[in-house]
Design an enzyme around this catalytic site. Structure first.
Site, mmCIF file in Angstrom:
data_model
loop_
_atom_site.group_PDB
_atom_site.id
_atom_site.type_symbol
_atom_site.label_atom_id
_atom_site.label_comp_id
_atom_site.label_asym_id
_atom_site.label_seq_id
_atom_site.Cartn_x
_atom_site.Cartn_y
_atom_site.Cartn_z
ATOM 1 N N HIS A 80 0.839 -1.197 0.000
ATOM 2 C CA HIS A 80 0.000 0.000 0.000
ATOM 3 C C HIS A 80 0.874 1.246 0.000
ATOM 4 O O HIS A 80 1.816 1.349 0.783
ATOM 5 C CB HIS A 80 -0.903 0.003 1.240
ATOM 6 C CG HIS A 80 -2.069 0.937 1.122
ATOM 7 N ND1 HIS A 80 -1.926 2.311 1.111
ATOM 8 C CD2 HIS A 80 -3.401 0.695 0.995
ATOM 9 C CE1 HIS A 80 -3.123 2.872 0.992
ATOM 10 N NE2 HIS A 80 -4.028 1.920 0.925
ATOM 11 N N THR A 167 11.935 9.680 10.957
ATOM 12 C CA THR A 167 11.446 8.293 10.940
ATOM 13 C C THR A 167 9.950 8.205 10.679
ATOM 14 O O THR A 167 9.487 7.257 10.046
ATOM 15 C CB THR A 167 11.748 7.586 12.281
ATOM 16 O OG1 THR A 167 11.184 8.350 13.357
ATOM 17 C CG2 THR A 167 13.247 7.434 12.478
ATOM 18 N N ALA A 168 9.169 9.192 11.127
ATOM 19 C CA ALA A 168 7.710 9.119 11.014
ATOM 20 C C ALA A 168 7.189 9.639 9.685
ATOM 21 O O ALA A 168 6.009 9.445 9.366
ATOM 22 C CB ALA A 168 7.057 9.898 12.164
ATOM 23 N N GLY A 169 8.017 10.304 8.886
ATOM 24 C CA GLY A 169 7.574 10.791 7.588
ATOM 25 C C GLY A 169 6.602 11.949 7.716
ATOM 26 O O GLY A 169 6.878 12.947 8.376
#
Length: 296
Positions: A80, A167-169
């Site tokens: 996805h 890291t979390a975008g």
């Protein structure tokens, strides 16, 4: 008393059950968890939550913080498209009178996520430009391309910093009415065939209005047509199945099994065909109206 709103946070983890369990606890603190759907192929989990606006906003902010700490988008893999640990966070209204209230809450949630150092883009009804309505505008090219576009000053967030979190975008936030996230498996393992069917199913390819679709291959070897149906009352899931059946027949493929991600309005199931079962579906658990009625 105001009707409860729903929230449907999508996180980029669907394989590590311990991690998903911890994130479930973070996202459901102080609110009601109505459903959790994890998919290892997509590497994605969708929570369906409801609660009073202040508690729901706090739960989503807390969940976003936890997701940002434990999911590293630099190593994320899944079928996805995704650009963030908390990839998508829609606030869902079930009655038109609550549309503005849901929009206000979504903006509050976006601001809270932005304060975590995660850039937030508003899409759909809350988009700040016509090109920003579709999620694909932000996801095209993945997180690596998003970094380049933000660093070049081409793309500015609605909340948060001018670059993705390390890291979390980034996160996508909106307010919307209920949609149906609906996947249909074919009796084929041909990726090109699945993509051809998805192309003909999409609104942009001449399919029903509000339908988004992509074709992929599951670990089982089956081809899947993964869809979002934006107005499942106008385009019920049975109509989606029949369109897939018509598109697949000349290619030698037929729909054999389906899956509903999260909850759907009851109108989505009107006229659904018996020969393409929805795996694990329970009308009491998976229709929005019945779940909310059970809480009252």
């Amino acid at each position: 008393m105001a009707r409860p709103l729903l929230a449907v946070p999508n996180i980029s983890e669907g394989r590590d059950t311990v991690l998903v369990g911890a994130l479930e606890r973070a996202f459901s603190t102080g609110v009601q968890l109505l459903d959790r759907h994890s998919d290892a192929d997509h590497n994605r989990t969708v929570f369906t939550l409801t609660g009073e606006a202040p508690a729901l906003t706090a739960a989503l902010a807390g969940g976003a913080a936890e997701a940002g700490q434990v999911i590293d988008m630099n190593t994320h893999e899944g079928s996805h498209p995704a650009i963030g640990a908390l990839d998508v966070c829609p606030i869902v209204w079930t009655e038109a009178e609550d549309r503005d209230r849901a929009g206000s809450m979504a903006r509050e949630v976006a601001a809270e996520i932005g304060r975590l150092g995660i850039p937030v883009f508003l899409y759909g009804d809350l988009a700040t430009g016509p090109e920003r309505v579709e999620r694909a505008y932000f996801r095209n090219g993945g997180l690596a391309e998003l970094w380049l576009r933000m660093e070049a000053g081409e793309l500015h967030p609605d909340q948060g910093p001018e670059h993705p979190h390390l890291t979390a975008g980034a996160a996508l936030v909106t307010a919307r009415p209920p949609l149906a996230a609906f996947n249909v498996e074919l009796d084929s393992g041909d990726l090109d065939l699945a993509r051809a069917v998805a192309a003909g199913l999409r609104e942009s390819g001449g399919g029903p209005a509000g339908v988004r679709a992509m074709g992929l291959i599951l670990a089982s070897g089956r081809a899947q047509v993964s869809t979002n149906v934006h107005d499942p009352a106008a385009v019920p899931l049975g109509a989606v199945v029949e369109r897939i059946r018509a598109l697949g027949a000349p290619l030698g493929a037929r729909p054999v099994e389906a899956e509903l991600v999260g909850l759907a309005p009851a109108a989505a199931l009107v006229g659904y065909p018996d020969d393409v079962p929805i795996r694990g579906f329970d009308r009491e658990r998976h229709t929005i109206e019945r779940r909310l009625a059970a809480l009252s």
